[in-house]
Design an enzyme around this catalytic site. Structure first.
Site, PDB file in Angstrom:
ATOM      1  N   GLU A 111      20.475  -2.691 -27.810  1.00 32.35           N
ATOM      2  CA  GLU A 111      19.168  -1.862 -29.420  1.00 32.35           C
ATOM      3  C   GLU A 111      18.320  -0.981 -28.680  1.00 32.35           C
ATOM      4  OE1 GLU A 111      19.585  -4.305 -33.506  1.00 32.35           O
ATOM      5  OE2 GLU A 111      19.429  -5.719 -31.215  1.00 32.35           O
ATOM      6  N   GLU A 131      24.891 -11.105 -31.352  1.00 35.12           N
ATOM      7  CA  GLU A 131      24.571 -11.979 -32.173  1.00 35.12           C
ATOM      8  C   GLU A 131      25.422 -12.596 -32.811  1.00 35.12           C
ATOM      9  OE1 GLU A 131      21.547  -8.608 -31.232  1.00 35.12           O
ATOM     10  OE2 GLU A 131      23.888  -8.738 -31.506  1.00 35.12           O
TER      11      GLU A 131
END
Length: 259
Positions: A111, A131
């Site tokens: 990210e 995740e």
């Protein structure tokens, strides 16, 4: 400010920020996020610094994302207004930021890279938003940036499977700008930064801001409103705006002052 989890080096107008927690593959925790917030605040506010590069310490990892062991041990989780690493929610910086991905870029690490304007990846780099495998979701921008950068179906293919993607595939998918040999990510990013630095920093900032603001508007609206964007107005009022055409007509290299 004494830096504990990162290192900052300046080469002329280029700021190099190294994430420095190699013992945990440069995974980040709360204190690191707040430190990096200040680092990038300083970069954004320094008129002498035109371009930033973000990389990781060591030769194995760019950033392994959120420090899950810290979190599992009861460590407080959170970051400042700039988001993960002080970058993922930083929407007001019109200076270019380059990710030099020297290894693993997982979860929040990916990210961070997606929040940068360019990604230069070593051939051993690996990208993923894993995740879901630990009961989480990529809420630091990954779920929104990846579809915008590579298209919905390809992004869904990465996000829903949590699969790992190589630097080569990242280039093919379109989120990597260049793949370089292992150990040369920073050198490659510096090469790109130096190419950018040959241009007027005022023009670069105006261009980045116009792109960012324009993506949230229709094409007609973006073109109609772009001259009102602050960085575009600053460019038009700058010394560089005069220097560029003058240097061209005099057949000499321009002398940019960034104001």
């Amino acid at each position: 400010m004494e830096l504990k989890f990162s290192k900052v080096e300046r080469k002329g107008p280029i700021t190099i920020v190294t994430l420095s927690r190699p013992e945990v593959y440069n995974a980040l925790h709360t204190d690191a996020h707040f430190e990096l917030q200040k680092v990038f605040d300083d970069f954004s506010g320094d008129p002498e610094q035109w371009i930033a590069i973000v990389t990781g310490s060591g030769d194995k990892a760019f950033c392994a994302g959120n420090d899950l062991k810290w979190q599992a041990a009861g460590g407080k989780r959170g970051w400042d207004k700039g988001g993960f690493a002080g970058l993922t929610s930083r929407f007001d910086c019109d200076k270019p930021i380059i990710a030099a991905v020297n290894g693993v870029a997982m979860g929040g690490g990916f990210e961070i890279a997606l929040a940068c304007d360019l990604i230069i990846a070593a051939e051993n780099a690996t990208f993923a938003l894993p995740e879901p495998r630990v009961g989480l979701a990529a809420l630091a921008g990954g779920l929104h940036r990846l579809p915008r950068q590579i298209g919905l179906k390809r992004a869904m293919g990465m996000i829903l499977t949590a699969r790992h993607v190589s630097a080569k595939e990242g280039l093919e998918l379109g989120f990597v700008n260049e793949v370089v040999p292992q150990g040369e990510a920073l050198a490659g990013a510096l090469r790109w930064a130096e190419m950018i630095a040959k241009n007027s920093p005022m023009s670069i900032r105006a261009s980045k801001q116009a792109i960012q603001k324009g993506l949230g508007a229709s094409l007609e609206q973006a073109i109609a409103e772009q001259r009102d964007y602050p960085a575009v107005q600053a460019m038009v009022a700058s010394q560089d705006y005069i220097e560029g055409p003058k240097a061209f007509s005099e057949k000499r290299p321009p002398k940019w002052v960034g104001k």
